[in-house]
Design an enzyme around this catalytic site. Structure first.
Site, PDB file in Angstrom:
ATOM      1  N   TYR A   8      -4.141   2.471  -7.723  1.00  0.00           N
ATOM      2  CA  TYR A   8      -3.090   2.976  -6.847  1.00  0.00           C
ATOM      3  C   TYR A   8      -3.689   3.820  -5.720  1.00  0.00           C
ATOM      4  O   TYR A   8      -3.237   3.752  -4.568  1.00  0.00           O
ATOM      5  CB  TYR A   8      -2.084   3.794  -7.662  1.00  0.00           C
ATOM      6  CG  TYR A   8      -1.009   4.437  -6.816  1.00  0.00           C
ATOM      7  CD1 TYR A   8       0.013   3.664  -6.268  1.00  0.00           C
ATOM      8  CD2 TYR A   8      -1.017   5.797  -6.544  1.00  0.00           C
ATOM      9  CE1 TYR A   8       0.997   4.231  -5.476  1.00  0.00           C
ATOM     10  CE2 TYR A   8      -0.041   6.379  -5.759  1.00  0.00           C
ATOM     11  CZ  TYR A   8       0.965   5.591  -5.228  1.00  0.00           C
ATOM     12  OH  TYR A   8       1.931   6.155  -4.429  1.00  0.00           O
ATOM     13  N   PRO A  61       0.645  12.152   4.325  1.00  0.00           N
ATOM     14  CA  PRO A  61       1.713  12.021   3.319  1.00  0.00           C
ATOM     15  C   PRO A  61       1.396  10.885   2.350  1.00  0.00           C
ATOM     16  O   PRO A  61       1.116   9.758   2.769  1.00  0.00           O
ATOM     17  CB  PRO A  61       2.952  11.704   4.159  1.00  0.00           C
ATOM     18  CG  PRO A  61       2.415  11.036   5.386  1.00  0.00           C
ATOM     19  CD  PRO A  61       1.082  11.671   5.653  1.00  0.00           C
ATOM     20  N   GLY A  63       2.903   9.263  -1.417  1.00  0.00           N
ATOM     21  CA  GLY A  63       3.958   9.320  -2.413  1.00  0.00           C
ATOM     22  C   GLY A  63       3.426   9.157  -3.819  1.00  0.00           C
ATOM     23  O   GLY A  63       2.299   8.713  -4.031  1.00  0.00           O
ATOM     24  N   TYR A 113      11.088   8.764   5.223  1.00  0.00           N
ATOM     25  CA  TYR A 113      11.446   7.365   5.065  1.00  0.00           C
ATOM     26  C   TYR A 113      12.948   7.248   5.290  1.00  0.00           C
ATOM     27  O   TYR A 113      13.728   8.057   4.765  1.00  0.00           O
ATOM     28  CB  TYR A 113      11.123   6.860   3.661  1.00  0.00           C
ATOM     29  CG  TYR A 113       9.684   6.508   3.413  1.00  0.00           C
ATOM     30  CD1 TYR A 113       9.008   5.613   4.243  1.00  0.00           C
ATOM     31  CD2 TYR A 113       9.000   7.056   2.324  1.00  0.00           C
ATOM     32  CE1 TYR A 113       7.689   5.284   3.995  1.00  0.00           C
ATOM     33  CE2 TYR A 113       7.683   6.726   2.072  1.00  0.00           C
ATOM     34  CZ  TYR A 113       7.028   5.834   2.911  1.00  0.00           C
ATOM     35  OH  TYR A 113       5.728   5.505   2.681  1.00  0.00           O
ATOM     36  N   LYS A 235       4.771   7.553  12.961  1.00  0.00           N
ATOM     37  CA  LYS A 235       3.599   7.140  12.193  1.00  0.00           C
ATOM     38  C   LYS A 235       3.689   5.648  11.850  1.00  0.00           C
ATOM     39  O   LYS A 235       4.757   5.147  11.523  1.00  0.00           O
ATOM     40  CB  LYS A 235       3.505   7.953  10.902  1.00  0.00           C
ATOM     41  CG  LYS A 235       2.332   7.617  10.002  1.00  0.00           C
ATOM     42  CD  LYS A 235       2.326   8.537   8.786  1.00  0.00           C
ATOM     43  CE  LYS A 235       1.140   8.237   7.876  1.00  0.00           C
ATOM     44  NZ  LYS A 235       1.313   6.944   7.158  1.00  0.00           N
ATOM     45  N   HIS A 259      -0.982   2.436   7.294  1.00  0.00           N
ATOM     46  CA  HIS A 259      -0.574   2.855   5.949  1.00  0.00           C
ATOM     47  C   HIS A 259      -1.741   2.741   4.963  1.00  0.00           C
ATOM     48  O   HIS A 259      -1.578   2.309   3.817  1.00  0.00           O
ATOM     49  CB  HIS A 259       0.611   2.018   5.479  1.00  0.00           C
ATOM     50  CG  HIS A 259       1.618   2.773   4.655  1.00  0.00           C
ATOM     51  ND1 HIS A 259       2.633   3.513   5.211  1.00  0.00           N
ATOM     52  CD2 HIS A 259       1.756   2.917   3.324  1.00  0.00           C
ATOM     53  CE1 HIS A 259       3.374   4.056   4.263  1.00  0.00           C
ATOM     54  NE2 HIS A 259       2.851   3.720   3.095  1.00  0.00           N
ATOM     55  N   ARG A 262      -2.392  -0.670   3.304  1.00  0.00           N
ATOM     56  CA  ARG A 262      -1.511  -1.078   2.204  1.00  0.00           C
ATOM     57  C   ARG A 262      -0.283  -1.842   2.680  1.00  0.00           C
ATOM     58  O   ARG A 262       0.583  -2.176   1.880  1.00  0.00           O
ATOM     59  CB  ARG A 262      -1.072   0.169   1.415  1.00  0.00           C
ATOM     60  CG  ARG A 262      -2.226   0.873   0.736  1.00  0.00           C
ATOM     61  CD  ARG A 262      -1.906   2.330   0.461  1.00  0.00           C
ATOM     62  NE  ARG A 262      -1.034   2.517  -0.673  1.00  0.00           N
ATOM     63  CZ  ARG A 262      -1.450   2.681  -1.935  1.00  0.00           C
ATOM     64  NH1 ARG A 262      -2.742   2.616  -2.208  1.00  0.00           N
ATOM     65  NH2 ARG A 262      -0.600   2.885  -2.913  1.00  0.00           N
ATOM     66  N   ARG A 294     -13.405   9.002   5.866  1.00  0.00           N
ATOM     67  CA  ARG A 294     -14.089   9.342   4.626  1.00  0.00           C
ATOM     68  C   ARG A 294     -15.147  10.428   4.806  1.00  0.00           C
ATOM     69  O   ARG A 294     -15.521  11.097   3.855  1.00  0.00           O
ATOM     70  CB  ARG A 294     -14.775   8.100   4.038  1.00  0.00           C
ATOM     71  CG  ARG A 294     -13.862   6.929   3.743  1.00  0.00           C
ATOM     72  CD  ARG A 294     -12.915   7.195   2.591  1.00  0.00           C
ATOM     73  NE  ARG A 294     -12.206   5.964   2.223  1.00  0.00           N
ATOM     74  CZ  ARG A 294     -11.085   5.535   2.803  1.00  0.00           C
ATOM     75  NH1 ARG A 294     -10.533   6.263   3.770  1.00  0.00           N
ATOM     76  NH2 ARG A 294     -10.519   4.410   2.425  1.00  0.00           N
TER      77      ARG A 294
END
Length: 367
Positions: A8, A61, A63, A113, A235, A259, A262, A294
């Site tokens: 995830y 952000p 989730g 959202y 965004k 994102h 993703r 990174r």
């Protein structure tokens, strides 16, 4: 962390081509350092929304942080406050907005959202205002979920983790104790909007996903702009035409990014379009990028090519998984120290001395 938790954190969409591109884009730029330069005083501090920050970074952000540890959003906020950078809390976070806002010294931003009826986003926006959030960040590119095959491999048809995932989770007692000892996390900020018979962890997540409007458009942005009078960021932008439209619609900032790789597979990275986006935007708006950050050198490249600041999600989540709030602040500290060191290696004293001329793409290296 159990395997499905790390997937995830780390996974992308489809063949993960966008995720891969986000890193390769940074690798294609090489520095041409100056020598015999004064490197005694190096400074990576900036001003974000008119206030000082130790480095040009905000915690992105993300989730469902409750899957990493209990009260993860509060820990991320504490780490960000300790490091002196903003924390952007997700609509799909697990700690209440008001509890996060209570973290001392926090620069608290809210990510929005849009789902369900119009009253839902209006209530979330008003709550963010009452909670003292400094800025609102509208995510525009997640109304349709990306093809996350790693997630499908770990779940049953009802979204519950499959047997191999459960067996692997049982082999991580520390994670179980710090994460699930009080049961599955819930989406505290939106749970009251969910029908009562669908408020279990998996059902509520699926309900919200099903309520995402596929027709979210510029008119919706205009209504949000009218209601929210503080700084507003858009965004999820990866098209240069959308940069211009965002400016025309009165946003204060644009965050280029996909994102974290993703959503759309085989998309460009934020860094690919950053120089042209800066040409289009000029000084009219703040321009941030997310995805692929990174190392401290990545932040310097982004600054040199036109970004005012960057967002990082995975780097600080690794810190969170390792050592909670202290791990978050340590991850940011590492990025800052890498930036300071690389400034010296490049022979420049501060971020204002960075420019596109300091870097060259690999395919254009001088002979």
């Amino acid at each position: 962390m159990p395997r499905f938790v790390l997937e995830y954190l780390e996974g992308g969409a489809g063949q993960e081509a966008t995720l891969d591109r986000e890193r390769k884009a940074f690798a294609e730029w090489r520095a041409m350092p100056f020598t015999l330069s004064d490197e005694a005083c190096r400074d990576v501090s900036v001003r974000i929304l008119g206030r000082s920050a130790l480095l040009p970074l905000a915690v992105a952000p993300t989730g469902l942080n409750g899957i990493f540890m209990r009260n993860a959003d509060i820990a991320l906020a504490q780490g960000a406050a300790e490091a002196g950078v903003p924390f952007i809390q997700s609509t799909m976070s697990n700690d209440r907005m008001e509890d996060v806002a209570a973290v001392p010294g926090l620069r608290h931003w809210w990510q929005l959202y849009v789902f369900g009826s119009e009253e839902i986003w209006q209530e979330l926006v008003d709550r963010a205002d009452r909670a003292g959030c400094e800025a609102l960040v509208l995510t525009s590119n997640a109304q349709i979920f990306g093809q996350r095959e790693w997630d499908e491999r770990n779940r049953t048809a009802s979204s519950f983790p499959n047997l191999p995932a459960l067996i692997d989770a049982a082999r991580h007692p520390r994670w179980l104790a710090t994460t699930l000892s009080r049961g599955l996390p819930e989406f505290s900020n939106i749970i009251d909007f969910v029908p009562k018979d669908q408020r279990s962890f998996f059902d509520s997540a699926n309900w919200v996903r099903g309520q995402m409007p596929k027709s979210l458009g510029w008119d919706d942005l205009a209504r949000i702009r009218e209601r929210w009078r503080k700084p507003l960021f858009l965004k999820g932008v990866l098209n240069l035409e959308d940069v211009s439209r965002a400016i025309d619609n009165g946003v204060d900032g644009v965050i280029l990014g996909g994102h974290g790789g993703r959503q759309a597979d085989w998309a460009v990275s934020a860094l690919d379009i950053l120089p042209r986006a800066r040409e289009l935007s000029g000084d009219d708006i703040a321009l941030y990028i997310s995805g692929g950050i990174r190392r401290g050198s990545d932040i310097l490249k982004a600054r040199a090519l036109g970004a005012d600041a960057v967002l990082t999600g995975r780097a600080t989540l690794y810190g969170l998984c390792a050592f909670g709030a202290a791990g978050v602040s340590r991850a940011i500290e590492l990025l800052q120290s890498e930036m300071v060191n690389e400034l010296g290696q490049y022979g420049v004293p501060n971020l204002d001395a960075l420019s596109p001329e300091l870097f060259v793409r690999e395919d254009r290296l001088p002979l």
